[in-house]
Design a protein around this motif. Structure first.
Motif, mmCIF file in Angstrom:
data_model
loop_
_atom_site.group_PDB
_atom_site.id
_atom_site.type_symbol
_atom_site.label_atom_id
_atom_site.label_comp_id
_atom_site.label_asym_id
_atom_site.label_seq_id
_atom_site.Cartn_x
_atom_site.Cartn_y
_atom_site.Cartn_z
ATOM 1 N N VAL A 162 0.672 -1.324 -0.362
ATOM 2 C CA VAL A 162 0.032 0.178 0.094
ATOM 3 C C VAL A 162 0.743 1.224 0.030
ATOM 4 C CG1 VAL A 162 -1.624 1.207 1.180
ATOM 5 C CG2 VAL A 162 -1.781 -1.158 1.307
ATOM 6 N N ARG A 163 0.676 2.276 -0.824
ATOM 7 C CA ARG A 163 1.441 3.262 -1.087
ATOM 8 C C ARG A 163 0.560 4.589 -1.322
ATOM 9 N NH1 ARG A 163 5.170 5.057 -5.871
ATOM 10 N NH2 ARG A 163 6.754 6.496 -4.582
ATOM 11 N N GLY A 164 0.808 5.505 -0.464
ATOM 12 C CA GLY A 164 0.129 6.823 -0.882
ATOM 13 C C GLY A 164 0.574 7.523 -2.275
ATOM 14 N N GLN A 179 8.033 4.971 2.792
ATOM 15 C CA GLN A 179 6.716 4.689 3.426
ATOM 16 C C GLN A 179 5.896 3.761 3.017
ATOM 17 O OE1 GLN A 179 7.519 5.799 6.480
ATOM 18 N NE2 GLN A 179 9.263 7.027 5.931
ATOM 19 N N ALA A 180 6.292 3.003 1.958
ATOM 20 C CA ALA A 180 5.263 2.068 1.504
ATOM 21 C C ALA A 180 5.014 1.099 2.303
ATOM 22 C CB ALA A 180 5.733 1.633 0.010
ATOM 23 N N ALA A 181 4.063 0.366 2.536
ATOM 24 C CA ALA A 181 3.565 -0.604 3.511
ATOM 25 C C ALA A 181 3.488 -1.980 2.627
ATOM 26 C CB ALA A 181 2.605 -0.280 4.341
ATOM 27 N N ILE A 182 4.353 -2.816 3.328
ATOM 28 C CA ILE A 182 4.196 -4.342 2.650
ATOM 29 C C ILE A 182 3.400 -5.189 3.889
ATOM 30 C CG2 ILE A 182 5.960 -4.181 0.875
ATOM 31 C CD1 ILE A 182 7.295 -5.991 2.942
ATOM 32 N N LYS A 186 -4.513 5.916 -1.771
ATOM 33 C CA LYS A 186 -3.818 4.910 -1.327
ATOM 34 C C LYS A 186 -3.900 3.831 -2.686
ATOM 35 C CE LYS A 186 -3.989 4.623 3.661
ATOM 36 N NZ LYS A 186 -4.254 3.778 4.669
ATOM 37 N N ALA A 187 -2.699 3.652 -3.129
ATOM 38 C CA ALA A 187 -2.706 2.605 -4.058
ATOM 39 C C ALA A 187 -2.049 1.361 -3.874
ATOM 40 C CB ALA A 187 -1.965 3.092 -5.137
#
Lengths: 202, 65
Positions: free
Chosen positions: A68-70, B36-39, A86-87
């Motif tokens: 998930v990334r903004g 800050q990408a969340a995995i 959110k992508a």
């Protein structure tokens, strides 16, 4: 030791042995334990982290992960709702990557004992260097693990001391496994879209 | 080399994202320290990872015996 399964094991610490045997015995035992652990781990790896295609080729089992990334919407102002959206995307990695492999290996063995040299023998060997024969005499130390006084005053027998400390820790993965992991992790990286050749306006 | 220190490269910026498999199974997401990408682990893959980790723990126990 299958032979000693039904019998009590009585170590003969008082027996005289050569110094190499006394030192190497715990090291050999630790090495065998390491081989057992690595073999078990390799079997596990091939059974659960790979599938065998056509009975010949091993292919890694892949699992899906999400990210998930903004993402900023350029068409909106920073104060507008939905400016950052959110992508979510999914990508596959080998199951192998999630298993903490090589956490089972022995990386340090400490052997602690007091030793008593009981006899010294010599061993002769002859080496031929050029035209000359060189005679070599090597010393062979024999000894036994010495005993310390036991805590019991009434007991005059001494107890022999041999303390083996084993520490297991993570060791580097084999080069082959690292190569597989590297190849698959490079596949996680998104590739830039190929640019279409611009049409030439005449 | 994503296995030794339990981290995977961020698909966006390639910075290493440290993770813990047990926490991934509990649904925890791990963020990239750079972008800050969340995995996280997809729900459909959880049973397979869970089963594999259980087998791995079993192997460790058997070796210790």
């Amino acid at each position: 030791m299958p032979e000693s399964q039904n019998q009590s094991f009585k170590p003969s610490f008082g027996k005289e042995l050569n110094i190499e045997s006394i030192i190497s015995a715990p090291l050999v035992a630790a090495s065998k334990a390491n081989v057992m652990m690595v073999t078990g781990q390799t079997r596990f790896l091939l059974e659960y982290c790979f599938t065998k295609e056509d009975g010949k080729t091993y292919e890694p089992v892949m699992i899906e992960m999400s990210m998930v990334r903004g993402v900023i919407d350029d068409s909106k102002k920073p104060t507008d709702p939905g400016y950052i959206q959110k992508a979510q995307l999914t990508f596959n990695i080998p199951l192998l990557c999630l298993v903490p492999l090589n956490s089972l290996a022995i990386d340090k063995v400490t052997v602690d004992f007091d030793m008593e040299i009981t006899s010294v023998t010599s061993k002769e060997s002859t080496k031929k260097v050029g035209e000359n024969n060189i005679m070599d005499k090597k010393a062979q130390l024999n000894g036994k693990i010495s005993g310390g006084p036991s805590g019991d005053k009434n007991n005059t027998q001494s107890t022999s001391k041999l303390k083996v400390g084993i520490n297991a820790g993570p060791l580097p993965l084999p080069v082959g496994v690292l190569a597989i992991l590297d190849l698959y992790t490079k596949n996680i990286q998104p590739l830039p879209e190929e640019k279409k050749p611009e049409s030439i306006e005449e | 080399m994503i296995n030794l220190d339990q981290s995977i490269p961020c698909p966006v910026c390639q910075t290493k994202i440290p993770f813990d498999t047990k926490q991934l199974l509990m649904g925890v997401q791990f963020s990239c320290p750079n972008c800050q990408a969340a995995i996280g682990l997809s729900d459909q893959s959880k049973p397979l990872v869970q089963e594999t980790m259980e087998k791995f723990e079993e192997l460790k126990k058997n070796v210790a015996k």
